[in-house]
Motif scaffolding. Structure first.
Motif, PDB file in Angstrom:
ATOM      1  N   VAL A  67       0.883  -1.168   0.000  1.00 24.47           N
ATOM      2  CA  VAL A  67       0.000   0.000   0.000  1.00 24.47           C
ATOM      3  C   VAL A  67       0.918   1.214   0.000  1.00 24.47           C
ATOM      4  O   VAL A  67       1.564   1.517   0.995  1.00 24.47           O
ATOM      5  N   ASP A  68       0.993   1.877  -1.125  1.00 25.54           N
ATOM      6  CA  ASP A  68       1.906   3.019  -1.290  1.00 25.54           C
ATOM      7  C   ASP A  68       1.276   4.264  -0.669  1.00 25.54           C
ATOM      8  O   ASP A  68       0.350   4.168   0.158  1.00 25.54           O
ATOM      9  N   ASP A  69       1.745   5.414  -1.065  1.00 26.81           N
ATOM     10  CA  ASP A  69       1.319   6.700  -0.511  1.00 26.81           C
ATOM     11  C   ASP A  69      -0.212   6.809  -0.447  1.00 26.81           C
ATOM     12  O   ASP A  69      -0.921   6.197  -1.238  1.00 26.81           O
TER      13      ASP A  69
ATOM     14  N   LEU B 277       3.892  -1.478   3.581  1.00 23.36           N
ATOM     15  CA  LEU B 277       3.370  -0.134   3.829  1.00 23.36           C
ATOM     16  C   LEU B 277       4.391   0.895   3.349  1.00 23.36           C
ATOM     17  O   LEU B 277       5.536   0.558   3.058  1.00 23.36           O
ATOM     18  N   TYR B 278       3.938   2.121   3.312  1.00 25.00           N
ATOM     19  CA  TYR B 278       4.727   3.227   2.786  1.00 25.00           C
ATOM     20  C   TYR B 278       4.770   4.354   3.799  1.00 25.00           C
ATOM     21  O   TYR B 278       3.750   4.667   4.435  1.00 25.00           O
ATOM     22  N   SER B 279       5.925   4.972   3.955  1.00 26.09           N
ATOM     23  CA  SER B 279       5.989   6.254   4.653  1.00 26.09           C
ATOM     24  C   SER B 279       7.112   7.074   4.028  1.00 26.09           C
ATOM     25  O   SER B 279       7.664   6.693   2.989  1.00 26.09           O
TER      26      SER B 279
ATOM     27  N   LEU C 295       8.508  -2.122   4.399  1.00 25.82           N
ATOM     28  CA  LEU C 295       8.278  -0.670   4.446  1.00 25.82           C
ATOM     29  C   LEU C 295       9.019  -0.004   3.305  1.00 25.82           C
ATOM     30  O   LEU C 295      10.231  -0.173   3.148  1.00 25.82           O
ATOM     31  N   LYS C 296       8.277   0.741   2.509  1.00 28.33           N
ATOM     32  CA  LYS C 296       8.895   1.610   1.488  1.00 28.33           C
ATOM     33  C   LYS C 296       8.968   3.000   2.096  1.00 28.33           C
ATOM     34  O   LYS C 296       7.956   3.522   2.580  1.00 28.33           O
ATOM     35  N   TYR C 297      10.168   3.602   2.109  1.00 23.13           N
ATOM     36  CA  TYR C 297      10.375   4.857   2.838  1.00 23.13           C
ATOM     37  C   TYR C 297      10.869   5.916   1.864  1.00 23.13           C
ATOM     38  O   TYR C 297      11.984   5.838   1.351  1.00 23.13           O
TER      39      TYR C 297
ATOM     40  N   TRP D   8      17.315  -0.172  -2.639  1.00 21.64           N
ATOM     41  CA  TRP D   8      17.301   1.287  -2.729  1.00 21.64           C
ATOM     42  C   TRP D   8      17.044   1.672  -4.164  1.00 21.64           C
ATOM     43  O   TRP D   8      17.615   1.111  -5.088  1.00 21.64           O
ATOM     44  N   ARG D   9      16.145   2.645  -4.323  1.00 23.40           N
ATOM     45  CA  ARG D   9      15.874   3.180  -5.653  1.00 23.40           C
ATOM     46  C   ARG D   9      17.136   3.854  -6.170  1.00 23.40           C
ATOM     47  O   ARG D   9      17.845   4.534  -5.426  1.00 23.40           O
ATOM     48  N   THR D  10      17.398   3.627  -7.465  1.00 22.40           N
ATOM     49  CA  THR D  10      18.588   4.216  -8.077  1.00 22.40           C
ATOM     50  C   THR D  10      18.258   5.451  -8.905  1.00 22.40           C
ATOM     51  O   THR D  10      19.165   6.147  -9.352  1.00 22.40           O
TER      52      THR D  10
ATOM     53  N   GLY E  49      14.862   8.480 -10.264  1.00 26.50           N
ATOM     54  CA  GLY E  49      13.519   9.021 -10.096  1.00 26.50           C
ATOM     55  C   GLY E  49      12.482   8.022 -10.581  1.00 26.50           C
ATOM     56  O   GLY E  49      12.818   6.894 -10.972  1.00 26.50           O
ATOM     57  N   ASP E  50      11.224   8.438 -10.587  1.00 31.36           N
ATOM     58  CA  ASP E  50      10.143   7.493 -10.903  1.00 31.36           C
ATOM     59  C   ASP E  50      10.166   7.031 -12.355  1.00 31.36           C
ATOM     60  O   ASP E  50      10.475   7.793 -13.263  1.00 31.36           O
ATOM     61  N   ILE E  51       9.743   5.796 -12.535  1.00 30.04           N
ATOM     62  CA  ILE E  51       9.524   5.245 -13.873  1.00 30.04           C
ATOM     63  C   ILE E  51       8.178   5.753 -14.386  1.00 30.04           C
ATOM     64  O   ILE E  51       7.286   6.105 -13.603  1.00 30.04           O
TER      65      ILE E  51
HETATM   66  C1  GLA Z   1       7.458   9.066  -5.030  1.00 29.59           C
HETATM   67  C2  GLA Z   1       8.004   7.661  -5.198  1.00 29.59           C
HETATM   68  C3  GLA Z   1       6.978   6.815  -5.935  1.00 29.59           C
HETATM   69  C4  GLA Z   1       5.660   6.808  -5.146  1.00 29.59           C
HETATM   70  C5  GLA Z   1       5.179   8.233  -4.953  1.00 29.59           C
HETATM   71  C6  GLA Z   1       3.964   8.291  -4.035  1.00 29.59           C
HETATM   72  O1  GLA Z   1       7.347   9.720  -6.260  1.00 29.59           O
HETATM   73  O2  GLA Z   1       9.224   7.677  -5.884  1.00 29.59           O
HETATM   74  O3  GLA Z   1       7.443   5.502  -6.118  1.00 29.59           O
HETATM   75  O4  GLA Z   1       5.849   6.168  -3.919  1.00 29.59           O
HETATM   76  O5  GLA Z   1       6.184   9.057  -4.385  1.00 29.59           O
HETATM   77  O6  GLA Z   1       3.480   9.572  -3.895  1.00 29.59           O
END
Ligand code: GLA
Length: 401
Positions: free
Chosen positions: A69-71, A110-112, A144-146, A197-199, A201-203
């Motif tokens: 469950v993301d943001d 979960l996400y924070s 947890l995705k942070y 760890w994300r390398t 920005g968003d895809i």
């Molecule tokens: C950022 C993250 C995304 C996603 C959004 C949610 O952009 O990189 O993966 O979690 O926030 O708002």
């Protein structure tokens, strides 16, 4: 001596760095996440449906274990400072969904965020890290995705270390996914702190584009993200993975061949495989891509060696990934706009991987070629491989000893 036995998760000094040692992500985590398709448009009903579909579609059996469950799930803090759950989205509470997920044999993510607010403007963990970690544990989170929005100049190593320590103190094993977009080179320091760890920005769901969101921030297409992985493979391995972001298979403008190529390349990269498509409307082809067990096995290979690109000529790339037991995965990628015909002489070049100290020498060792998308044997390395690869498509092989 018994009281000195190792706890499940502990920190040891390794090469001068604190190192997290546990077995939570010995292979890249696999799951499904709300964000790529639904962003903030989800509620408990939709999530239950996704959980059911993960099971009935066969995705669970293929390895997709975490429902993340993301943001957009947090509500305001209560009078004691504890996080609440957005009651509109979760009228039955998040714990009920957590129990539903666990009863199906799946796990909750979960996400924070390290700032006061998430990217979507919801309550985040800054200043409440230990209290929030306790809440995540109470809710039954396994992951947890942070995130890193609104971090306002705070120190990334410090912020992620604090949440790692908070998760350890909460005493519920959780995969820790650091979503810091590569801003502070987390591959250099992340291994002791998070499991991935994300390398970047968003895809975004296109083959080769950049979306600048009206000048606010950039999201990147599959090829853009792929090229940003250059030079990072040495930092990945069992328990600590580079994360080139979630899958867009079946989303946006990606064609079937582009989705297949995207998935194949993420497997070659030993990337976390976090699907982000609408499981209610997914096509048979999308499902076949996501659940190709032989491709997933390349990603999940227990050696955990991230693949590498060996040539880049005429829009054709060849990616190699050493596998356990002496096999190799080899992926020909046609990035060009026309079909490419190849005549590949395996015996011509010896491929050496200094990182894994492995060598692919087909003049000395004969391998059987298994095409992982046709799911059949297509030859041996003692013969020249003749094949035509469509535009934006791949030929993905397992070389079997
Ligand atoms: C950022 C993250 C995304 C996603 C959004 C949610 O952009 O990189 O993966 O979690 O926030 O708002």
């Amino acid at each position: 001596m018994k009281r000195f036995l190792l706890p499940i998760a502990l920190l040891v000094a390794l090469n001068g760095h604190a190192q997290r040692v546990d077995s939570l992500a010995l292979t890249p985590p696999m799951g499904w996440n709300t964000y790529n398709t639904f962003a903030g448009n989800f509620n408990e009903e939709l999530l239950r449906e996704m959980v059911d579909l993960l099971v009935s579609s066969g995705m669970k059996d293929a390895g997709y274990a975490y429902v993340i469950v993301d943001d957009n799930w947090t509500g305001p803090r209560d009078s004691l400072g504890f996080l609440t759950v957005d009651a509109k989205r979760f009228p039955s509470g998040l714990k009920a969904l957590s129990e539903y997920i666990h009863a199906k044999g799946l796990k909750l993510g979960l996400y924070s965020d390290a700032g006061y607010k998430t990217c979507g403007g919801y309550t985040a963990s800054r200043g409440h890290e230990f209290q929030d970690a306790l809440m995540f544990a109470r809710l039954g989170a396994d992951y947890l995705k942070y995130d890193w929005c609104n971090a306002e100049g705070i120190n990334a190593v410090g912020a992620y270390t604090t949440m790692r320590d908070a998760l350890l103190a909460a005493k519920r094993p959780m995969v820790f996914s650091m979503c810091e977009w590569g801003n502070n080179k987390p591959w250099l320091w992340g291994a002791g702190i998070g499991h991935l760890w994300r390398t970047t920005g968003d895809i975004t769901a296109c083959w080769d584009c950049i979306d600048d969101h009206g000048g606010k921030y950039n999201s990147y297409g599959v090829m853009q993200i792929l090229d940003m992985q250059e030079g990072l493979r040495a930092y990945a391995g069992p328990g600590h993975w580079n994360d080139p972001d979630m899958l867009e298979v079946g989303n946006g403008t990606l064609t079937v061949s582009e989705s297949r190529a995207h998935f194949s390349l993420w497997c070659m990269l030993a990337a976390p495989l976090i699907a982000g498509n609408d499981l209610r409307t997914m096509s048979k082809t999308t499902l076949e891509i996501l659940t190709n067990k032989e491709a997933v096995a390349i990603d999940q290979d227990s050696l955990g060696i991230q693949g590498f690109r060996q040539t880049n000529a005429d829009s054709l790339e060849i990616w190699y990934k050493p596998l356990k037991g002496g096999d190799w995965a080899v992926c020909f990628v046609n990035r060009g706009s026309k079909a490419a015909t190849i005549g590949h002489d395996w015996k011509k070049n010896v491929i050496r991987d200094d990182l894994s100290k492995r060598e692919l020498n087909c003049a000395q060792q004969r391998y059987v070629l298994r095409d992982l998308w046709k799911k059949k044997k297509v030859g041996v390395t003692s013969d020249v491989l003749e094949s035509t690869i469509g535009s934006h498509d791949v030929l993905m092989l397992r070389l079997m000893k």
